[in-house]
Design an enzyme around this catalytic site. Structure first.
Site, mmCIF file in Angstrom:
data_model
loop_
_atom_site.group_PDB
_atom_site.id
_atom_site.type_symbol
_atom_site.label_atom_id
_atom_site.label_comp_id
_atom_site.label_asym_id
_atom_site.label_seq_id
_atom_site.Cartn_x
_atom_site.Cartn_y
_atom_site.Cartn_z
ATOM 1 N N ASP A 8 0.832 -1.198 0.000
ATOM 2 C CA ASP A 8 0.000 0.000 0.000
ATOM 3 C C ASP A 8 0.868 1.249 0.000
ATOM 4 O OD1 ASP A 8 -2.353 1.365 -0.127
ATOM 5 O OD2 ASP A 8 -3.044 0.894 1.887
ATOM 6 N N GLY A 9 0.270 2.366 -0.419
ATOM 7 C CA GLY A 9 0.948 3.656 -0.428
ATOM 8 C C GLY A 9 0.071 4.727 0.168
ATOM 9 N N GLU A 43 2.350 3.297 -3.865
ATOM 10 C CA GLU A 43 1.834 1.954 -4.158
ATOM 11 C C GLU A 43 2.844 1.154 -4.986
ATOM 12 O OE1 GLU A 43 -1.218 0.710 -3.330
ATOM 13 O OE2 GLU A 43 -2.479 2.434 -2.829
ATOM 14 N N ASP A 67 -4.885 -2.518 -3.128
ATOM 15 C CA ASP A 67 -6.163 -1.820 -3.288
ATOM 16 C C ASP A 67 -6.122 -0.802 -4.434
ATOM 17 O OD1 ASP A 67 -4.726 0.319 -2.269
ATOM 18 O OD2 ASP A 67 -5.734 0.342 -0.327
ATOM 19 N N HIS A 121 -9.534 0.328 3.070
ATOM 20 C CA HIS A 121 -10.272 0.913 4.199
ATOM 21 C C HIS A 121 -11.583 0.172 4.459
ATOM 22 C CE1 HIS A 121 -7.381 4.178 3.801
ATOM 23 N NE2 HIS A 121 -7.726 4.285 2.537
ATOM 24 N N ASP A 131 -1.514 -0.207 5.132
ATOM 25 C CA ASP A 131 -1.956 1.184 5.059
ATOM 26 C C ASP A 131 -1.514 1.968 6.288
ATOM 27 O OD1 ASP A 131 -3.830 3.377 3.965
ATOM 28 O OD2 ASP A 131 -4.601 3.054 5.993
#
Length: 307
Positions: A8-9, A43, A67, A121, A131
């Site tokens: 994740d980023g 990401e 995501d 989320h 995240d």
């Protein structure tokens, strides 16, 4: 044995202080970031570092939970075509984030991997862990503190962090508008904050033209502002929810994107004017993007068919 990890980023302001992270479990994770970057760069860097951190286990398949449809499409769909065209898009414009994509492409050789989209989320354990660590790094760079990088993978030195000269700020590729002679650009190798905002928004606008993104309710809800409205090519006024339902039901749209103009009309507002060309003809379009809660979201759009 398959290695399952979330990548994740995070970017505060997108662009702004940025972080990235991959997470397998509490004893195997790594995070980092930069003082200035975009969410997509974070990401991509998370994926790149995950491949590097597991390079000593080339026989182990990687299952990457992500995501970001943008990252998944870059690696699994778009890169082969970009490479054939010399890292150019179908419209001839340079590929964004090409420095990171070059490095990811090199790491893929000899590896077995799959990407799986997960809704961000939404309580997914691994995604939430990645995240949280990516955002913590972005916050650390925002405050000037040292980021917590994590243990890496099984005691093996983690993937090599990009040196400052390699930070993915898109300064090593042609400018968005083909203008590489902006005052001071050669000396500093960096764009102004407004130019970075524009680049981020253009990238997001092009994501919204991707049929897979248009078919994904979660991605559309993430990119469209809660107060979004649109005047369609037919003259119809669309609200956010009815437009999302319409796009999800019929997402297919293959068009060429031609940027006409882009401007930051406020500290947190960017306006784009562009042309789309497809089998049904061409249309001039205008979009207004607003930065709220630290991320860019489309607030208003209008399309007008060309004669």
């Amino acid at each position: 044995m398959t290695i399952t990890a979330a990548a994740d980023g995070s970017a505060l302001g997108n662009p702004g202080p940025a972080g990235w992270a991959w997470y397998v479990d509490d004893s195997r994770w790594h995070a980092g970031g930069w003082p200035h970057g975009t969410n997509n760069q974070g990401e991509l860097m998370a994926v790149l570092d995950l491949f590097r951190a597991t390079a000593h286990l080339p026989e182990e398949p990687l299952r990457i939970l992500c995501d970001s449809q943008y990252v998944i499409n870059c690696v699994t769909k778009w890169m082969p075509g970009w490479k054939k065209r010399g890292w150019k898009k179908a419209d001839g414009k340079p590929v964004l984030n090409v420095d990171l994509l070059h490095q990811i492409d090199a790491e893929l050789a000899g590896r077995t991997y799959t990407f799986e989209w997960v809704k961000g989320h939404a309580g997914h354990t691994l995604n939430e862990a990645a995240d949280e660590r990516a955002r913590a790094c972005a916050l650390a760079f925002q405050s000037g503190a040292a980021p917590v990088e994590g243990p890496g993978f099984d005691g093996v030195p983690h993937g090599r962090v990009l040196a400052e000269a390699e930070q993915p700020l898109d300064t090593q590729q042609p400018g968005l508008f083909g203008d590489e002679s902006l005052p001071g650009a050669a000396a500093t190798g960096a764009s102004s904050a407004a130019e970075k905002d524009i680049e981020a928004v253009v990238e997001l606008e092009q994501e919204l033209l991707d049929p897979e993104v248009r078919a994904d309710y979660g991605q559309l809800a993430y990119l469209l502002h809660p107060d979004y409205s649109e005047v369609g090519a037919s003259g119809r006024l669309w609200g956010r929810e009815e437009l999302i339902e319409e796009l999800v039901d019929g997402p297919e749209l293959q068009v060429r994107f031609e940027l006409v103009d882009a401007a930051a009309v406020g500290p947190d507002v960017v306006q784009l004017v562009y042309r789309t060309v497809g089998v049904q003809g061409s249309a001039l379009r205008s979009s207004l993007w607003q930065r709220t809660d630290g991320r860019w979201r489309l607030r208003f759009h209008q399309g007008t068919p060309e004669a």
